[in-house]
Design a protein around this motif. Sequence first.
Motif, mmCIF file in Angstrom:
data_model
loop_
_atom_site.group_PDB
_atom_site.id
_atom_site.type_symbol
_atom_site.label_atom_id
_atom_site.label_comp_id
_atom_site.label_asym_id
_atom_site.label_seq_id
_atom_site.Cartn_x
_atom_site.Cartn_y
_atom_site.Cartn_z
ATOM 1 N N SER A 30 0.803 -1.228 0.000
ATOM 2 C CA SER A 30 0.000 0.000 0.000
ATOM 3 C C SER A 30 0.834 1.275 0.000
ATOM 4 C CB SER A 30 -0.951 0.011 1.196
ATOM 5 O OG SER A 30 -0.202 -0.025 2.407
ATOM 6 N N GLU A 31 2.104 1.209 0.347
ATOM 7 C CA GLU A 31 2.926 2.414 0.380
ATOM 8 C C GLU A 31 3.430 2.846 -0.996
ATOM 9 O OE1 GLU A 31 5.327 -1.165 0.795
ATOM 10 O OE2 GLU A 31 3.760 -0.429 2.107
ATOM 11 N N LEU A 32 3.239 2.021 -2.018
ATOM 12 C CA LEU A 32 3.646 2.388 -3.372
ATOM 13 C C LEU A 32 2.741 3.490 -3.918
ATOM 14 C CD1 LEU A 32 4.305 -1.134 -4.933
ATOM 15 C CD2 LEU A 32 5.988 0.479 -4.037
ATOM 16 N N ALA A 33 3.270 4.294 -4.805
ATOM 17 C CA ALA A 33 2.502 5.392 -5.407
ATOM 18 C C ALA A 33 1.673 4.927 -6.601
ATOM 19 C CB ALA A 33 3.439 6.514 -5.838
ATOM 20 N N THR A 34 1.782 3.645 -6.941
ATOM 21 C CA THR A 34 1.024 3.087 -8.064
ATOM 22 C C THR A 34 0.241 1.871 -7.595
ATOM 23 O OG1 THR A 34 2.905 1.712 -8.699
ATOM 24 C CG2 THR A 34 2.677 3.845 -9.813
ATOM 25 N N ARG A 35 -0.736 1.489 -8.430
ATOM 26 C CA ARG A 35 -1.517 0.269 -8.184
ATOM 27 C C ARG A 35 -1.463 -0.579 -9.446
ATOM 28 N NH1 ARG A 35 -2.339 -0.743 -3.122
ATOM 29 N NH2 ARG A 35 -4.130 -2.032 -3.646
ATOM 30 N N ILE A 36 -1.381 -1.886 -9.268
ATOM 31 C CA ILE A 36 -1.410 -2.814 -10.395
ATOM 32 C C ILE A 36 -2.877 -3.086 -10.711
ATOM 33 C CG2 ILE A 36 -0.752 -5.089 -11.239
ATOM 34 C CD1 ILE A 36 1.501 -5.022 -9.079
ATOM 35 N N VAL A 37 -3.240 -2.885 -11.966
ATOM 36 C CA VAL A 37 -4.641 -3.024 -12.372
ATOM 37 C C VAL A 37 -4.758 -3.881 -13.641
ATOM 38 C CG1 VAL A 37 -5.356 -0.824 -11.356
ATOM 39 C CG2 VAL A 37 -4.611 -0.890 -13.738
ATOM 40 N N ILE A 38 -5.938 -4.451 -13.805
ATOM 41 C CA ILE A 38 -6.298 -5.156 -15.031
ATOM 42 C C ILE A 38 -7.584 -4.522 -15.540
ATOM 43 C CG2 ILE A 38 -6.991 -7.347 -16.085
ATOM 44 C CD1 ILE A 38 -5.441 -8.814 -13.922
ATOM 45 N N PRO A 39 -7.619 -4.138 -16.822
ATOM 46 C CA PRO A 39 -8.856 -3.550 -17.345
ATOM 47 C C PRO A 39 -9.955 -4.597 -17.533
ATOM 48 C CG PRO A 39 -7.165 -3.613 -19.050
ATOM 49 C CD PRO A 39 -6.540 -4.137 -17.807
ATOM 50 N N LEU A 40 -11.179 -4.141 -17.372
ATOM 51 C CA LEU A 40 -12.349 -4.941 -17.715
ATOM 52 C C LEU A 40 -12.877 -4.375 -19.024
ATOM 53 C CD1 LEU A 40 -14.208 -5.138 -14.282
ATOM 54 C CD2 LEU A 40 -12.997 -6.989 -15.449
ATOM 55 N N GLY A 41 -12.944 -5.225 -20.046
ATOM 56 C CA GLY A 41 -13.410 -4.796 -21.351
ATOM 57 C C GLY A 41 -14.822 -5.279 -21.615
ATOM 58 N N LYS A 42 -15.561 -4.509 -22.378
ATOM 59 C CA LYS A 42 -16.925 -4.907 -22.738
ATOM 60 C C LYS A 42 -16.875 -6.171 -23.589
ATOM 61 C CE LYS A 42 -18.967 -0.342 -22.568
ATOM 62 N NZ LYS A 42 -19.743 0.667 -23.279
ATOM 63 N N ILE A 72 -2.492 -6.161 -18.296
ATOM 64 C CA ILE A 72 -2.148 -5.750 -16.936
ATOM 65 C C ILE A 72 -1.183 -4.558 -17.000
ATOM 66 C CG2 ILE A 72 -0.221 -7.364 -16.760
ATOM 67 C CD1 ILE A 72 -1.002 -7.815 -13.838
ATOM 68 N N SER A 73 -1.379 -3.616 -16.090
ATOM 69 C CA SER A 73 -0.519 -2.426 -16.071
ATOM 70 C C SER A 73 -0.549 -1.814 -14.678
ATOM 71 C CB SER A 73 -0.979 -1.417 -17.118
ATOM 72 O OG SER A 73 -2.277 -0.972 -16.822
ATOM 73 N N SER A 74 0.107 -0.684 -14.545
ATOM 74 C CA SER A 74 0.031 0.058 -13.292
ATOM 75 C C SER A 74 -0.479 1.460 -13.596
ATOM 76 C CB SER A 74 1.383 0.109 -12.591
ATOM 77 O OG SER A 74 2.298 0.873 -13.337
ATOM 78 N N ILE A 75 -1.021 2.072 -12.567
ATOM 79 C CA ILE A 75 -1.582 3.411 -12.698
ATOM 80 C C ILE A 75 -1.282 4.157 -11.398
ATOM 81 C CG2 ILE A 75 -3.850 2.665 -11.854
ATOM 82 C CD1 ILE A 75 -5.136 4.631 -13.842
ATOM 83 N N PRO A 76 -1.013 5.441 -11.476
ATOM 84 C CA PRO A 76 -0.815 6.192 -10.232
ATOM 85 C C PRO A 76 -2.056 6.096 -9.334
ATOM 86 C CG PRO A 76 -0.081 7.490 -12.099
ATOM 87 C CD PRO A 76 -0.798 6.289 -12.659
ATOM 88 N N THR A 77 -1.822 5.845 -8.086
ATOM 89 C CA THR A 77 -2.918 5.696 -7.122
ATOM 90 C C THR A 77 -3.859 6.895 -7.154
ATOM 91 O OG1 THR A 77 -1.498 4.365 -5.718
ATOM 92 C CG2 THR A 77 -3.435 5.318 -4.681
ATOM 93 N N LYS A 78 -3.302 8.085 -7.324
ATOM 94 C CA LYS A 78 -4.129 9.301 -7.293
ATOM 95 C C LYS A 78 -5.127 9.373 -8.444
ATOM 96 C CE LYS A 78 -0.597 12.056 -9.562
ATOM 97 N NZ LYS A 78 0.349 13.144 -9.442
ATOM 98 N N GLN A 79 -4.942 8.547 -9.504
ATOM 99 C CA GLN A 79 -5.894 8.539 -10.617
ATOM 100 C C GLN A 79 -7.089 7.626 -10.371
ATOM 101 O OE1 GLN A 79 -4.185 7.927 -14.466
ATOM 102 N NE2 GLN A 79 -2.709 9.582 -14.217
#
Length: 105
Positions: A30-42, A72-79
Amino acid sequence: MAQFDVYTNPSKTSKSFYPYLVDIQSPHLSELATRIVIPLGKRSSFRDNAMQGLTPEIDFEEEKLLLLTPQISSIPTKQLNNAVGSLTHFRDQIAGALDFAVTGI
């Protein structure tokens, strides 16, 4: 932020095809400035291009979506603003898709 929380995609250019992002990052990071995410596509945007095990179908907000594990990618937590739901109940399918992407089994 919790693992498997779902967020609205903040990208204006891609959210029409990928309306949501699933946070898959461990709570121990949780201390990282990014989060690992996977998109959900239609689902409707991908016709029959789903790959069994790699892109499981997810029902969310009365929509059929695909977990697009290869993207899979990462995104800044603030977004990532307020979570709109959780896919904790799909934990096994998400972990299985990640395992398949890494090991092929």
